[in-house]
Design a protein around this motif. Structure first.
Motif, PDB file in Angstrom:
ATOM      1  N   GLN A 164       0.802  -1.222   0.000  1.00  7.52           N
ATOM      2  CA  GLN A 164       0.000   0.000   0.000  1.00  7.52           C
ATOM      3  C   GLN A 164       0.838   1.277   0.000  1.00  7.52           C
ATOM      4  OE1 GLN A 164      -3.459  -0.152  -0.317  1.00  7.52           O
ATOM      5  NE2 GLN A 164      -2.828  -2.268  -0.710  1.00  7.52           N
ATOM      6  N   LEU A 165       2.080   1.159   0.464  1.00  9.18           N
ATOM      7  CA  LEU A 165       2.951   2.314   0.570  1.00  9.18           C
ATOM      8  C   LEU A 165       4.217   2.099  -0.235  1.00  9.18           C
ATOM      9  CD1 LEU A 165       2.759   3.041   4.427  1.00  9.18           C
ATOM     10  CD2 LEU A 165       1.463   4.180   2.610  1.00  9.18           C
ATOM     11  N   LEU A 166       4.784   3.203  -0.655  1.00  8.59           N
ATOM     12  CA  LEU A 166       6.090   3.180  -1.307  1.00  8.59           C
ATOM     13  C   LEU A 166       6.962   4.192  -0.589  1.00  8.59           C
ATOM     14  CD1 LEU A 166       7.671   2.077  -3.883  1.00  8.59           C
ATOM     15  CD2 LEU A 166       7.095   4.285  -4.911  1.00  8.59           C
ATOM     16  N   VAL A 167       8.210   3.845  -0.354  1.00  6.99           N
ATOM     17  CA  VAL A 167       9.151   4.771   0.249  1.00  6.99           C
ATOM     18  C   VAL A 167      10.251   5.066  -0.755  1.00  6.99           C
ATOM     19  CG1 VAL A 167      10.528   2.930   1.311  1.00  6.99           C
ATOM     20  CG2 VAL A 167      10.632   5.245   2.240  1.00  6.99           C
ATOM     21  N   SER A 168      10.745   6.296  -0.738  1.00  5.44           N
ATOM     22  CA  SER A 168      11.842   6.688  -1.613  1.00  5.44           C
ATOM     23  C   SER A 168      12.828   7.543  -0.836  1.00  5.44           C
ATOM     24  CB  SER A 168      11.327   7.453  -2.837  1.00  5.44           C
ATOM     25  OG  SER A 168      10.602   8.601  -2.443  1.00  5.44           O
ATOM     26  N   GLY A 169      14.093   7.433  -1.202  1.00  6.51           N
ATOM     27  CA  GLY A 169      15.130   8.239  -0.579  1.00  6.51           C
ATOM     28  C   GLY A 169      16.005   8.849  -1.655  1.00  6.51           C
ATOM     29  N   GLY A 170      16.501  10.067  -1.403  1.00  5.68           N
ATOM     30  CA  GLY A 170      17.217  10.720  -2.481  1.00  5.68           C
ATOM     31  C   GLY A 170      18.326  11.647  -2.055  1.00  5.68           C
ATOM     32  N   ALA A 171      18.881  12.311  -3.062  1.00  2.00           N
ATOM     33  CA  ALA A 171      19.993  13.229  -2.865  1.00  2.00           C
ATOM     34  C   ALA A 171      19.570  14.513  -2.172  1.00  2.00           C
ATOM     35  CB  ALA A 171      20.635  13.557  -4.216  1.00  2.00           C
ATOM     36  N   ASP A 172      18.274  14.741  -2.017  1.00  2.00           N
ATOM     37  CA  ASP A 172      17.788  15.914  -1.285  1.00  2.00           C
ATOM     38  C   ASP A 172      17.790  15.678   0.221  1.00  2.00           C
ATOM     39  OD1 ASP A 172      15.713  14.134  -1.091  1.00  2.00           O
ATOM     40  OD2 ASP A 172      14.236  15.397  -2.103  1.00  2.00           O
ATOM     41  N   ARG A 173      18.345  14.516   0.636  1.00  2.00           N
ATOM     42  CA  ARG A 173      18.538  14.154   2.045  1.00  2.00           C
ATOM     43  C   ARG A 173      17.229  13.820   2.759  1.00  2.00           C
ATOM     44  NH1 ARG A 173      21.916  19.336   3.870  1.00  2.00           N
ATOM     45  NH2 ARG A 173      20.128  20.268   2.803  1.00  2.00           N
ATOM     46  N   GLN A 174      16.181  13.582   1.987  1.00  2.00           N
ATOM     47  CA  GLN A 174      14.890  13.290   2.590  1.00  2.00           C
ATOM     48  C   GLN A 174      14.367  11.914   2.190  1.00  2.00           C
ATOM     49  OE1 GLN A 174      11.906  16.319   2.381  1.00  2.00           O
ATOM     50  NE2 GLN A 174      13.342  17.996   2.683  1.00  2.00           N
ATOM     51  N   VAL A 175      13.495  11.407   3.041  1.00  2.00           N
ATOM     52  CA  VAL A 175      12.762  10.164   2.814  1.00  2.00           C
ATOM     53  C   VAL A 175      11.301  10.537   2.635  1.00  2.00           C
ATOM     54  CG1 VAL A 175      12.145   7.918   3.773  1.00  2.00           C
ATOM     55  CG2 VAL A 175      14.398   8.906   4.266  1.00  2.00           C
ATOM     56  N   ARG A 176      10.676   9.960   1.618  1.00  2.00           N
ATOM     57  CA  ARG A 176       9.279  10.276   1.360  1.00  2.00           C
ATOM     58  C   ARG A 176       8.437   9.006   1.340  1.00  2.00           C
ATOM     59  NH1 ARG A 176      11.977  14.506  -0.293  1.00  2.00           N
ATOM     60  NH2 ARG A 176      11.001  16.538  -0.718  1.00  2.00           N
ATOM     61  N   LEU A 177       7.265   9.093   1.956  1.00  2.00           N
ATOM     62  CA  LEU A 177       6.302   7.998   1.961  1.00  2.00           C
ATOM     63  C   LEU A 177       5.144   8.363   1.034  1.00  2.00           C
ATOM     64  CD1 LEU A 177       6.018   6.871   5.693  1.00  2.00           C
ATOM     65  CD2 LEU A 177       6.695   5.446   3.768  1.00  2.00           C
ATOM     66  N   TRP A 178       4.788   7.415   0.166  1.00  2.00           N
ATOM     67  CA  TRP A 178       3.754   7.661  -0.838  1.00  2.00           C
ATOM     68  C   TRP A 178       2.603   6.670  -0.669  1.00  2.00           C
ATOM     69  CZ3 TRP A 178       5.234  11.634  -4.173  1.00  2.00           C
ATOM     70  CH2 TRP A 178       6.605  11.909  -4.242  1.00  2.00           C
ATOM     71  N   ASP A 179       1.403   7.165  -0.904  1.00  2.00           N
ATOM     72  CA  ASP A 179       0.215   6.307  -0.984  1.00  2.00           C
ATOM     73  C   ASP A 179       0.108   5.802  -2.416  1.00  2.00           C
ATOM     74  OD1 ASP A 179      -2.630   5.637  -1.594  1.00  2.00           O
ATOM     75  OD2 ASP A 179      -2.946   6.223   0.489  1.00  2.00           O
ATOM     76  N   ILE A 180       0.152   4.489  -2.592  1.00  2.00           N
ATOM     77  CA  ILE A 180       0.152   3.906  -3.936  1.00  2.00           C
ATOM     78  C   ILE A 180      -1.150   4.185  -4.673  1.00  2.00           C
ATOM     79  CG2 ILE A 180       0.198   1.729  -5.236  1.00  2.00           C
ATOM     80  CD1 ILE A 180       2.895   2.705  -4.258  1.00  2.00           C
ATOM     81  N   GLN A 181      -2.256   4.156  -3.974  1.00  2.00           N
ATOM     82  CA  GLN A 181      -3.547   4.338  -4.626  1.00  2.00           C
ATOM     83  C   GLN A 181      -3.730   5.748  -5.170  1.00  2.00           C
ATOM     84  OE1 GLN A 181      -5.622   1.798  -5.203  1.00  2.00           O
ATOM     85  NE2 GLN A 181      -4.122   0.467  -4.195  1.00  2.00           N
ATOM     86  N   THR A 182      -3.312   6.747  -4.406  1.00  2.00           N
ATOM     87  CA  THR A 182      -3.545   8.135  -4.805  1.00  2.00           C
ATOM     88  C   THR A 182      -2.327   8.790  -5.445  1.00  2.00           C
ATOM     89  OG1 THR A 182      -2.856   9.028  -2.658  1.00  2.00           O
ATOM     90  CG2 THR A 182      -5.170   8.364  -2.895  1.00  2.00           C
ATOM     91  N   GLY A 183      -1.146   8.243  -5.148  1.00  2.00           N
ATOM     92  CA  GLY A 183       0.080   8.870  -5.633  1.00  2.00           C
ATOM     93  C   GLY A 183       0.510  10.060  -4.801  1.00  2.00           C
ATOM     94  N   ASN A 184      -0.165  10.297  -3.686  1.00  2.00           N
ATOM     95  CA  ASN A 184       0.159  11.437  -2.838  1.00  2.00           C
ATOM     96  C   ASN A 184       1.341  11.132  -1.925  1.00  2.00           C
ATOM     97  OD1 ASN A 184      -1.996  12.936  -3.859  1.00  2.00           O
ATOM     98  ND2 ASN A 184      -3.413  12.190  -2.284  1.00  2.00           N
ATOM     99  N   CYS A 185       2.164  12.154  -1.700  1.00  2.00           N
ATOM    100  CA  CYS A 185       3.212  12.052  -0.685  1.00  2.00           C
ATOM    101  C   CYS A 185       2.551  12.295   0.667  1.00  2.00           C
ATOM    102  CB  CYS A 185       4.316  13.068  -0.943  1.00  2.00           C
ATOM    103  SG  CYS A 185       5.639  13.045   0.291  1.00  2.00           S
TER     104      CYS A 185
END
Length: 242
Positions: free
Chosen positions: A142-163
């Motif tokens: 149900q969730l996707l997590v991403s990490g990047g060069a902006d030094r942040q971790v983001r959690l996403w709702d797969i159904q809506t695509g919202n962070c």
């Protein structure tokens, strides 16, 4: 060699396949019992950054600096689909637990969600302000997590695509993210030399793990013969002057 991934173990006693992606643009499948490469998958024209097996082990996904993601049939080595949409190198891939979706992250600061069966891009997740280095699905998908060069971790709702949450605290690039098996805790690893554990529901940082540096705690006060640059280097590696 840039990326390695084992196929899932679907039958007891079965030996997994090891897939490797390389800077020469090739992907190789290895028999780990025999120690031999039994198939070479050619098609990418630039560095292969990441390879990932589907949960059933039948499909291998690969991504490259050539701006493409390829889906391969593991048994016969045929390229089933070429997914295109990222406008710069794609660095990371992850299959959803049910194998229906593929997530990708790239230098274009985007996370894309793909339908594995059709090859269509279902959603483009935009909120990062730097390269996306790592993505991972929660165990329930149900969730996707991403990490990047902006030094942040983001959690996403797969159904809506919202962070739904931005987890902040790292002071260096976030290069790896992973959910715990129960999906309650998220781990993020950074070039700031720390691993942070986060509560998925509250987004609170539960703990910060830090390995001792090479000279952690070494007291260099009064030591003679060190230049200013050498002292600075030792302090960066954990030395103290007390």
């Amino acid at each position: 060699m840039r990326s390695l991934n084992f196929s899932p173990l679907l039958t007891e006693g079965e030996a997994p396949i090891l897939a490797s992606g390389s800077f020469d643009g090739s992907i190789r499948l290895w028999d780990i019992n025999q120690g031999t490469c039994f198939k070479v998958l050619d098609g990418h024209t630039d560095w292969v950054w990441s390879v990932a097996f589907s949960p059933d082990g039948n499909i291998l996904a690969s991504c490259s600096n050539d701006l493409s993601i390829r889906l391969w049939h593991v048994r016969d080595g045929i390229c089933l689909k070429i997914l295109q949409g990222h406008i710069s190198g794609t660095r990371t891939l992850a299959f959803s637990p049910d194998g229906r979706f593929l997530a990708s992250g790239g230098d274009d600061q985007e996370v894309r969600l793909w339908d594995v069966q059709t090859g269509n891009c279902l959603n483009v997740l935009q909120d990062h302000t730097g390269w996306v280095w790592s993505v991972a699905f929660s165990p329930d998908g149900q969730l996707l997590v991403s990490g990047g060069a902006d030094r942040q971790v983001r959690l996403w709702d797969i159904q809506t695509g919202n962070c739904i949450n931005r987890l902040q605290g790292h002071t260096g690039w976030v290069s790896s993210v992973s959910f715990s098996p129960d999906g309650q805790v998220l781990a993020s690893g950074s070039q700031d030399r720390t691993i942070k554990l986060w509560d998925v529901k509250t987004a609170d940082c539960l703990k910060t793990l830090r390995a001792d540096r090479l000279y952690e705690g070494m007291n260099i006060r009064g030591v003679r013969g060190l230049t200013t640059a050498q002292q600075a280097t030792l302090k960066a590696l954990g030395a103290v002057e007390t």
